[in-house]
Design an enzyme around this catalytic site. Structure first.
Site, PDB file in Angstrom:
ATOM      1  N   PHE A   1       0.840  -1.194   0.000  1.00  0.00           N
ATOM      2  CA  PHE A   1       0.000   0.000   0.000  1.00  0.00           C
ATOM      3  C   PHE A   1       0.875   1.243   0.000  1.00  0.00           C
ATOM      4  O   PHE A   1       1.850   1.308   0.748  1.00  0.00           O
ATOM      5  CB  PHE A   1      -0.885   0.048   1.261  1.00  0.00           C
ATOM      6  CG  PHE A   1      -2.011  -0.943   1.231  1.00  0.00           C
ATOM      7  CD1 PHE A   1      -1.751  -2.298   1.382  1.00  0.00           C
ATOM      8  CD2 PHE A   1      -3.319  -0.523   1.047  1.00  0.00           C
ATOM      9  CE1 PHE A   1      -2.780  -3.228   1.343  1.00  0.00           C
ATOM     10  CE2 PHE A   1      -4.359  -1.440   1.009  1.00  0.00           C
ATOM     11  CZ  PHE A   1      -4.092  -2.792   1.156  1.00  0.00           C
TER      12      PHE A   1
ATOM     13  N   GLY B   1      -1.212   8.519   0.029  1.00  0.00           N
ATOM     14  CA  GLY B   1      -0.794   9.875   0.412  1.00  0.00           C
ATOM     15  C   GLY B   1       0.698  10.064   0.180  1.00  0.00           C
ATOM     16  O   GLY B   1       1.240   9.681  -0.858  1.00  0.00           O
ATOM     17  N   ARG B   2       1.367  10.646   1.151  1.00  0.00           N
ATOM     18  CA  ARG B   2       2.787  10.974   0.959  1.00  0.00           C
ATOM     19  C   ARG B   2       3.681   9.747   0.873  1.00  0.00           C
ATOM     20  O   ARG B   2       4.782   9.831   0.343  1.00  0.00           O
ATOM     21  CB  ARG B   2       3.260  11.880   2.097  1.00  0.00           C
ATOM     22  CG  ARG B   2       2.576  13.230   2.018  1.00  0.00           C
ATOM     23  CD  ARG B   2       3.035  14.163   3.105  1.00  0.00           C
ATOM     24  NE  ARG B   2       2.109  15.299   3.143  1.00  0.00           N
ATOM     25  CZ  ARG B   2       2.086  16.199   4.088  1.00  0.00           C
ATOM     26  NH1 ARG B   2       2.924  16.118   5.094  1.00  0.00           N
ATOM     27  NH2 ARG B   2       1.226  17.198   4.041  1.00  0.00           N
TER      28      ARG B   2
ATOM     29  N   ASP C   1       4.918  -3.765   4.126  1.00  0.00           N
ATOM     30  CA  ASP C   1       4.927  -2.309   4.249  1.00  0.00           C
ATOM     31  C   ASP C   1       5.714  -1.715   3.088  1.00  0.00           C
ATOM     32  O   ASP C   1       6.647  -2.341   2.586  1.00  0.00           O
ATOM     33  CB  ASP C   1       5.637  -1.893   5.555  1.00  0.00           C
ATOM     34  CG  ASP C   1       4.687  -1.763   6.730  1.00  0.00           C
ATOM     35  OD1 ASP C   1       3.533  -2.211   6.629  1.00  0.00           O
ATOM     36  OD2 ASP C   1       5.125  -1.209   7.769  1.00  0.00           O
TER      37      ASP C   1
ATOM     38  N   GLU D   1      -1.020  -4.664  13.870  1.00  0.00           N
ATOM     39  CA  GLU D   1       0.042  -5.543  14.391  1.00  0.00           C
ATOM     40  C   GLU D   1      -0.406  -6.288  15.649  1.00  0.00           C
ATOM     41  O   GLU D   1      -0.060  -7.461  15.837  1.00  0.00           O
ATOM     42  CB  GLU D   1       1.303  -4.740  14.677  1.00  0.00           C
ATOM     43  CG  GLU D   1       2.499  -5.586  15.064  1.00  0.00           C
ATOM     44  CD  GLU D   1       3.798  -4.803  14.950  1.00  0.00           C
ATOM     45  OE1 GLU D   1       4.438  -4.876  13.888  1.00  0.00           O
ATOM     46  OE2 GLU D   1       4.146  -4.085  15.913  1.00  0.00           O
TER      47      GLU D   1
ATOM     48  N   GLU E   1      10.556  10.352   8.343  1.00  0.00           N
ATOM     49  CA  GLU E   1      10.488  11.742   8.805  1.00  0.00           C
ATOM     50  C   GLU E   1       9.037  11.956   9.205  1.00  0.00           C
ATOM     51  O   GLU E   1       8.222  12.391   8.407  1.00  0.00           O
ATOM     52  CB  GLU E   1      10.885  12.719   7.701  1.00  0.00           C
ATOM     53  CG  GLU E   1      12.233  12.434   7.054  1.00  0.00           C
ATOM     54  CD  GLU E   1      12.148  11.496   5.847  1.00  0.00           C
ATOM     55  OE1 GLU E   1      11.053  11.331   5.291  1.00  0.00           O
ATOM     56  OE2 GLU E   1      13.178  10.911   5.490  1.00  0.00           O
ATOM     57  N   TYR E   2       8.736  11.560  10.439  1.00  0.00           N
ATOM     58  CA  TYR E   2       7.342  11.519  10.875  1.00  0.00           C
ATOM     59  C   TYR E   2       6.625  12.839  10.669  1.00  0.00           C
ATOM     60  O   TYR E   2       5.489  12.881  10.253  1.00  0.00           O
ATOM     61  CB  TYR E   2       7.247  11.124  12.345  1.00  0.00           C
ATOM     62  CG  TYR E   2       7.407   9.641  12.547  1.00  0.00           C
ATOM     63  CD1 TYR E   2       6.388   8.774  12.186  1.00  0.00           C
ATOM     64  CD2 TYR E   2       8.576   9.125  13.076  1.00  0.00           C
ATOM     65  CE1 TYR E   2       6.529   7.411  12.359  1.00  0.00           C
ATOM     66  CE2 TYR E   2       8.727   7.764  13.251  1.00  0.00           C
ATOM     67  CZ  TYR E   2       7.708   6.908  12.889  1.00  0.00           C
ATOM     68  OH  TYR E   2       7.848   5.572  13.045  1.00  0.00           O
TER      69      TYR E   2
ATOM     70  N   ARG F   1       3.395  12.258   8.390  1.00  0.00           N
ATOM     71  CA  ARG F   1       2.124  12.036   9.064  1.00  0.00           C
ATOM     72  C   ARG F   1       1.317  13.316   9.007  1.00  0.00           C
ATOM     73  O   ARG F   1       1.667  14.316   9.596  1.00  0.00           O
ATOM     74  CB  ARG F   1       2.353  11.578  10.506  1.00  0.00           C
ATOM     75  CG  ARG F   1       3.249  10.347  10.518  1.00  0.00           C
ATOM     76  CD  ARG F   1       2.984   9.420  11.661  1.00  0.00           C
ATOM     77  NE  ARG F   1       3.366   8.073  11.226  1.00  0.00           N
ATOM     78  CZ  ARG F   1       3.617   7.054  12.036  1.00  0.00           C
ATOM     79  NH1 ARG F   1       3.491   7.201  13.329  1.00  0.00           N
ATOM     80  NH2 ARG F   1       3.950   5.885  11.563  1.00  0.00           N
TER      81      ARG F   1
HETATM   82  C1  5GW Z   1       0.883   7.600   7.702  1.00  0.00           C
HETATM   83  C2  5GW Z   1       1.064   8.164   8.932  1.00  0.00           C
HETATM   84  C3  5GW Z   1       1.151   7.366  10.059  1.00  0.00           C
HETATM   85  C4  5GW Z   1       1.041   5.993   9.912  1.00  0.00           C
HETATM   86  C5  5GW Z   1       0.840   5.430   8.651  1.00  0.00           C
HETATM   87  C6  5GW Z   1       0.751   6.237   7.554  1.00  0.00           C
HETATM   88  C7  5GW Z   1       0.588   5.653   6.243  1.00  0.00           C
HETATM   89  C8  5GW Z   1       0.784   4.279   6.061  1.00  0.00           C
HETATM   90  C9  5GW Z   1       0.292   6.430   5.090  1.00  0.00           C
HETATM   91  O1  5GW Z   1       0.053   7.653   5.125  1.00  0.00           O
HETATM   92  N1  5GW Z   1       0.255   5.836   3.862  1.00  0.00           N
HETATM   93  C10 5GW Z   1       0.469   4.493   3.725  1.00  0.00           C
HETATM   94  O2  5GW Z   1       0.448   4.002   2.593  1.00  0.00           O
HETATM   95  N2  5GW Z   1       0.684   3.714   4.833  1.00  0.00           N
HETATM   96  C11 5GW Z   1       0.843   2.267   4.632  1.00  0.00           C
HETATM   97  O3  5GW Z   1       0.714   1.606   5.874  1.00  0.00           O
HETATM   98  C12 5GW Z   1       2.240   1.966   4.103  1.00  0.00           C
HETATM   99  O4  5GW Z   1       2.216   0.773   3.325  1.00  0.00           O
HETATM  100  C13 5GW Z   1       3.004   1.738   5.381  1.00  0.00           C
HETATM  101  O5  5GW Z   1       4.212   1.041   5.193  1.00  0.00           O
HETATM  102  C14 5GW Z   1       1.970   0.991   6.209  1.00  0.00           C
HETATM  103  C15 5GW Z   1       2.174   1.016   7.731  1.00  0.00           C
HETATM  104  O6  5GW Z   1       2.440   2.318   8.177  1.00  0.00           O
HETATM  105  P1  5GW Z   1       3.886   2.665   8.733  1.00  0.00           P
HETATM  106  O7  5GW Z   1       4.913   2.019   7.842  1.00  0.00           O
HETATM  107  O8  5GW Z   1       4.025   4.131   8.916  1.00  0.00           O
HETATM  108  O9  5GW Z   1       3.883   1.959  10.151  1.00  0.00           O
HETATM  109  P2  5GW Z   1       5.153   1.557  11.034  1.00  0.00           P
HETATM  110  O10 5GW Z   1       4.573   0.655  12.096  1.00  0.00           O
HETATM  111  O11 5GW Z   1       6.140   0.828  10.145  1.00  0.00           O
HETATM  112  O12 5GW Z   1       5.738   2.812  11.587  1.00  0.00           O
HETATM  113 MN    MN Z   2       6.381   0.450   8.154  1.00  0.00          MN
END
Ligand code: 5GW
Ligand code: MN
Length: 300
Positions: A69, A72-73, A160, A252, A293-294, A298
């Site tokens: 997936f 967005g950004r 991811d 998760e 780069e949160y 985000r």
């Molecule tokens: C955006 C902000 C916070 C958390 C998730 C997102 C986000 C996740 C997004 O804006 N767009 C998106 O495609 N995702 C999908 O969800 C990506 O495939 C991403 O790898 C997956 C899980 O989110 P992650 O990677 O930010 O979660 P963590 O647990 O690896 O930090």
């Molecule tokens: Mn991830």
């Protein structure tokens, strides 16, 4: 001359002594756990022969899917790198179908894929809360398996997008039900695992319970198994929503609950999804997390 019939017990004993996994060499490395308590192999470099594994699945013309997936950004930031690195390292030589789920199909990079590999781009809705972008992948994957993947592939990995392939991720990873051991929790006591600890949630795991802490960034298996997994996790997520509770690590947490009840048949060692600070005991890197780069990524 008298003919003495062999007792059937003899045949039974012979069966017991057969190696249940002829391709897997559990003693191929000495300094890591290579078998889980329920007998599932843990895949490390040195425990398998990559050429043998590739031959085995290539002869069967196995088709292997991959869902990712990029919403967005994350689409601008990660997708190209993810796919380019997959072309170098993911299931090389096999038939591969990428299922790329995006909120804007015009932004998907045009890549020249290697022969036997194809890409399906699917427009999906963009949930406004990031927690839902992550969690509701369970629903979108489940729907896509039902409508499409079950007719096209026999194995599937769900990954991811903020990952990058840096080494072989091949047929040795295929299995009925495959879980990724989270690198940050490998070798730590189960009391320290960040499972959902509130009994009110469907993802609840008691403090004394648990096998490994699994990483939701990587899971897979036979398509039917992934269908069952995504359905169960989605059901848990929906029940939690109806009770106004959200599990601590979203999808998760539910994945960890599922794998506790339905033991995976194969475990991927931390080589398959390295921590940001790789531990010294890791000899081979296959996938790693990209920096985040949160603040920029985000949106809410
Ligand atoms: C955006 C902000 C916070 C958390 C998730 C997102 C986000 C996740 C997004 O804006 N767009 C998106 O495609 N995702 C999908 O969800 C990506 O495939 C991403 O790898 C997956 C899980 O989110 P992650 O990677 O930010 O979660 P963590 O647990 O690896 O930090
Ligand atoms: Mn991830």
């Amino acid at each position: 001359m008298q003919i003495v019939k062999k007792k059937p017990q003899f045949v039974w004993r012979k069966h017991v002594h057969r190696n249940p996994l002829p391709w897997f060499n559990a003693s191929g490395i000495a300094d890591q756990q290579t078998i889980s308590s329920w007998g599932a192999p843990i895949i490390w470099e040195g425990t398998f022969d990559p050429v043998e594994r590739d031959d085995f699945y290539m002869k069967k013309k196995t088709v292997i899917g991959l869902t990712v997936f990029a919403i967005g950004r994350y689409l601008d930031r990660y997708l190209r790198n993810f796919l380019e690195s997959a072309e170098k390292h993911y299931m090389i030589g096999h038939q591969v179908i990428y299922y790329v789920m995006v909120d804007n199909v015009t932004k998907v990079p045009a890549l020249q894929l290697s022969p036997k590999r194809s890409m399906v781009v699917i427009q999906v809705r963009k949930y406004s809360r990031w927690q839902d972008i992550s969690m509701m992948r369970m629903e979108q994957i489940n729907d896509l398996i039902q409508n499409r993947i079950q007719f096209e592939a026999s194995y599937l990995f769900c990954l991811d997008v903020d990952l990058m392939f840096v080494g072989r991720f091949g047929a040795e990873a295929l299995g009925n039900s495959v879980a990724q051991i989270h690198a940050s929790y490998y070798g730590t006591p189960k009391q320290s695992f960040s499972y959902e600890r509130r009994p009110r949630s469907d993802a609840y795991i008691a403090p004394y319970d648990g096998d490994f802490y699994y990483h939701a960034a990587v899971y897979g298996g036979r398509v039917e198994s992934v269908f069952d997994l995504t359905r169960s996790c989605l059901d848990g997520i929906i029940r939690d929503k109806s009770k106004n509770i959200e599990a601590i690590w979203h999808d998760e947490s539910h994945l960890n609950r599922y794998f506790l009840d339905h033991k995976p048949t194969k475990l991927l060692s931390p080589e398959y999804c390295l921590d940001r600070v790789p531990a010294k005991h890791i000899r081979y890197a296959r996938m790693k997390w990209m920096p985040k780069e949160y603040r920029q990524l985000r949106e809410n």
